[in-house]
Design an enzyme around this catalytic site. Sequence first.
Site, mmCIF file in Angstrom:
data_model
loop_
_atom_site.group_PDB
_atom_site.id
_atom_site.type_symbol
_atom_site.label_atom_id
_atom_site.label_comp_id
_atom_site.label_asym_id
_atom_site.label_seq_id
_atom_site.Cartn_x
_atom_site.Cartn_y
_atom_site.Cartn_z
ATOM 1 N N LYS A 1 0.841 -1.199 0.000
ATOM 2 C CA LYS A 1 0.000 0.000 0.000
ATOM 3 C C LYS A 1 0.869 1.239 0.000
ATOM 4 O O LYS A 1 0.552 2.243 -0.659
ATOM 5 C CB LYS A 1 -0.934 -0.022 1.214
ATOM 6 C CG LYS A 1 -1.982 1.092 1.214
ATOM 7 C CD LYS A 1 -1.525 2.349 1.939
ATOM 8 C CE LYS A 1 -2.622 3.413 1.978
ATOM 9 N NZ LYS A 1 -2.156 4.686 2.579
ATOM 10 N N ASP B 1 -5.915 5.173 -15.294
ATOM 11 C CA ASP B 1 -6.856 4.344 -14.546
ATOM 12 C C ASP B 1 -6.172 3.761 -13.303
ATOM 13 O O ASP B 1 -5.429 2.784 -13.393
ATOM 14 C CB ASP B 1 -7.367 3.223 -15.457
ATOM 15 C CG ASP B 1 -8.485 2.398 -14.840
ATOM 16 O OD1 ASP B 1 -8.657 2.439 -13.609
ATOM 17 O OD2 ASP B 1 -9.191 1.704 -15.596
ATOM 18 N N HIS C 1 4.292 11.577 9.747
ATOM 19 C CA HIS C 1 2.984 11.677 9.092
ATOM 20 C C HIS C 1 2.090 12.677 9.820
ATOM 21 O O HIS C 1 1.450 13.530 9.186
ATOM 22 C CB HIS C 1 2.319 10.302 9.060
ATOM 23 C CG HIS C 1 0.934 10.322 8.473
ATOM 24 N ND1 HIS C 1 0.716 10.372 7.113
ATOM 25 C CD2 HIS C 1 -0.287 10.304 9.055
ATOM 26 C CE1 HIS C 1 -0.585 10.388 6.883
ATOM 27 N NE2 HIS C 1 -1.215 10.340 8.039
#
Length: 423
Positions: free
Chosen positions: A260, A276, A375
């Site tokens: 991911k 796409d 983050h």
Amino acid sequence: MARNSRLSGFRDLDVDARREAITRECGIDPHMLDVLETGGLDTGTADGMVENAIGVLGVPLGVATNFTVNGQDVLVPMATEEPSVVAAASNAARIVRARGGFTTTSTDPVMQAQVQVVDVADPEAARLRVLEAKEEIIALAQSQDPTLTRLGGGMVDLTVRTVPAGAHTYVVAHLAVDVRDAMGANAVNTMAEAVAPRVAELAQGRPLLRILTNRADRRLSRARAVLDTEALGGEEVARDIVHGWRLAAADPYRAATHNKGIMNGVSALVLATGNDTRAVEAGAHSHAVDASGRYTSLSTVEPAADGTIVATLELPTPVGLVGGATRTHPAARAALALTGVSTARELGELIAAVGLAQNIAAVRALATEGIQRGHMSLHARNIAVAAGAETHEVAALVAALVADRSFGTDHAEAVLARMRGQE
């Protein structure tokens, strides 16, 4: 023109100054990015792109810096709503830059379509009957798209499989098509529709599914990067980075999050260029399944004999420069202009380099301070805006949240109130 992706102080500029800097560096019309002021898409264009359109949804478009790919500097447009993605890619690219940047290669842009034939009495014999007519089927497919053939593409191969499924065995023909600079779905689907009756006749069965496969394992892009251990944080950090990768390679639970992280960069560039994202994501995750059927890491991270760390990535990149939103979306056209790529293969290779940069950044963060600290520091901007900070108040509020190491909205609202002298 040669461009420089090492733009010192770029993040400290305001939005207008950043646009001016990158258009100057890329040698493109400064007004080309004016479309980004309103999200790059008007409702009229949107209505022509999807059914039942009621408006448009904006996604932040950032630019990752410091990338060198095959000896050329590249500025990378990235469309993402997630904080830290653009900064992480830029930081990893800076580390890789010290050793010459990313080296990339790719295969020809070959996509595949499947033709399923059901109710076949003798599947193995049918497979051979279809293969015996290979040249005939290729010629029939080629006749569907003379323009693609003229450009050097078209159907290049036919393979036929038998696929057991419970009480049934299907004959499945694969049309391999060089789609040149297109993503290729329309081209291969048209060819599959055209040859399906003849394939079924040869197999002595009934044609059913006739559609491309998103397991684009004949359209691969690869990236490699050499990393100095000192630039990574020292030998201990480098060893821990390798340990972190090894867990992803061995454990599907870790691999899912590891991959991911790669797709954070991949999907951001794919989306920015109007391609796409679902097709690329499906191809990547299917490519992460090894020969034994186990889901594993898309990347590798290995210690080299000279004491450096070598990171590599291979994944399918079914993307194009022609057709679809790539041509109809003004912001996608602007993003492509920033990259400077001229072929779909070059775009695919850049996507692989960005995915690898994102992976390097994530594994390095996990091996040192952990992913959350960096983050959340970047996510603090979102929290500041959600708390009601005005543009001129955001920087000060973010600094206060980072200093407090507290990022809840309630805390942000309280700090903002104190800043405004309301308490």
